[in-house]
Design a protein around this motif. Structure first.
Motif, PDB file in Angstrom:
ATOM      1  N   THR A   1       0.829  -1.200   0.000  1.00  0.00           N
ATOM      2  CA  THR A   1       0.000   0.000   0.000  1.00  0.00           C
ATOM      3  C   THR A   1       0.863   1.250   0.000  1.00  0.00           C
ATOM      4  O   THR A   1       0.582   2.211  -0.725  1.00  0.00           O
ATOM      5  CB  THR A   1      -0.928  -0.002   1.226  1.00  0.00           C
ATOM      6  OG1 THR A   1      -1.721  -1.192   1.198  1.00  0.00           O
ATOM      7  CG2 THR A   1      -1.835   1.208   1.229  1.00  0.00           C
ATOM      8  N   ALA A   2       1.925   1.237   0.803  1.00  0.00           N
ATOM      9  CA  ALA A   2       2.823   2.402   0.851  1.00  0.00           C
ATOM     10  C   ALA A   2       3.491   2.642  -0.495  1.00  0.00           C
ATOM     11  O   ALA A   2       3.600   3.778  -0.952  1.00  0.00           O
ATOM     12  CB  ALA A   2       3.870   2.200   1.947  1.00  0.00           C
ATOM     13  N   VAL A   3       3.929   1.568  -1.154  1.00  0.00           N
ATOM     14  CA  VAL A   3       4.563   1.714  -2.460  1.00  0.00           C
ATOM     15  C   VAL A   3       3.556   2.225  -3.485  1.00  0.00           C
ATOM     16  O   VAL A   3       3.860   3.098  -4.294  1.00  0.00           O
ATOM     17  CB  VAL A   3       5.182   0.370  -2.907  1.00  0.00           C
ATOM     18  CG1 VAL A   3       5.604   0.428  -4.366  1.00  0.00           C
ATOM     19  CG2 VAL A   3       6.367   0.023  -2.040  1.00  0.00           C
ATOM     20  N   ALA A   4       2.328   1.698  -3.434  1.00  0.00           N
ATOM     21  CA  ALA A   4       1.302   2.134  -4.382  1.00  0.00           C
ATOM     22  C   ALA A   4       0.950   3.612  -4.181  1.00  0.00           C
ATOM     23  O   ALA A   4       0.755   4.341  -5.160  1.00  0.00           O
ATOM     24  CB  ALA A   4       0.056   1.269  -4.235  1.00  0.00           C
ATOM     25  N   LEU A   5       0.879   4.044  -2.952  1.00  0.00           N
ATOM     26  CA  LEU A   5       0.568   5.458  -2.686  1.00  0.00           C
ATOM     27  C   LEU A   5       1.738   6.361  -3.062  1.00  0.00           C
ATOM     28  O   LEU A   5       1.534   7.494  -3.492  1.00  0.00           O
ATOM     29  CB  LEU A   5       0.215   5.645  -1.212  1.00  0.00           C
ATOM     30  CG  LEU A   5      -1.100   5.021  -0.762  1.00  0.00           C
ATOM     31  CD1 LEU A   5      -1.279   5.187   0.744  1.00  0.00           C
ATOM     32  CD2 LEU A   5      -2.279   5.632  -1.498  1.00  0.00           C
ATOM     33  N   HIS A   6       2.942   5.859  -2.911  1.00  0.00           N
ATOM     34  CA  HIS A   6       4.137   6.666  -3.212  1.00  0.00           C
ATOM     35  C   HIS A   6       4.308   6.863  -4.715  1.00  0.00           C
ATOM     36  O   HIS A   6       4.791   7.897  -5.154  1.00  0.00           O
ATOM     37  CB  HIS A   6       5.368   6.003  -2.612  1.00  0.00           C
ATOM     38  CG  HIS A   6       6.606   6.818  -2.768  1.00  0.00           C
ATOM     39  ND1 HIS A   6       7.419   6.715  -3.869  1.00  0.00           N
ATOM     40  CD2 HIS A   6       7.150   7.748  -1.973  1.00  0.00           C
ATOM     41  CE1 HIS A   6       8.425   7.553  -3.742  1.00  0.00           C
ATOM     42  NE2 HIS A   6       8.301   8.192  -2.588  1.00  0.00           N
ATOM     43  N   THR A   7       3.906   5.895  -5.524  1.00  0.00           N
ATOM     44  CA  THR A   7       4.101   5.985  -6.966  1.00  0.00           C
ATOM     45  C   THR A   7       3.058   6.834  -7.655  1.00  0.00           C
ATOM     46  O   THR A   7       3.245   7.238  -8.793  1.00  0.00           O
ATOM     47  CB  THR A   7       4.115   4.583  -7.611  1.00  0.00           C
ATOM     48  OG1 THR A   7       2.904   3.912  -7.314  1.00  0.00           O
ATOM     49  CG2 THR A   7       5.298   3.770  -7.116  1.00  0.00           C
ATOM     50  N   ASP A   8       1.955   7.129  -6.994  1.00  0.00           N
ATOM     51  CA  ASP A   8       0.890   7.952  -7.625  1.00  0.00           C
ATOM     52  C   ASP A   8       1.217   9.413  -7.592  1.00  0.00           C
ATOM     53  O   ASP A   8       1.899   9.987  -6.909  1.00  0.00           O
ATOM     54  CB  ASP A   8      -0.443   7.727  -6.935  1.00  0.00           C
ATOM     55  CG  ASP A   8      -1.033   6.365  -7.285  1.00  0.00           C
ATOM     56  OD1 ASP A   8      -0.614   5.807  -8.306  1.00  0.00           O
ATOM     57  OD2 ASP A   8      -1.890   5.896  -6.537  1.00  0.00           O
TER      58      ASP A   8
END
Length: 61
Positions: free
Chosen positions: A54-61
């Motif tokens: 989730t953290a990686v997905a939020l960081h890439t947006d």
């Protein structure tokens, strides 16, 4: 997905596995059967992995 991101996810997975095993091994055997200890370690790894993804997905947006 870049190779750096894959390495980061693998690193987090390895650290989560290590921490899961260390934490479960500290619990006295009278409180947990070996099967229950293994299940708890897998659950902990799953939770840490989900938070990391989730953290990686939020960081890439």
């Amino acid at each position: 997905m870049a190779i750096g991101e894959i390495l980061l996810l693998v690193f987090v997975f390895v650290i989560a596995g290590f921490l899961g095993v260390e934490l479960i091994s500290k619990v006295p055997s009278q409180l947990h059967t070996p099967l229950m200890s293994g299940t708890n370690a897998i659950s902990g790894i799953t939770i840490v992995g989900a938070i990391s993804a989730t953290a990686v997905a939020l960081h890439t947006d």
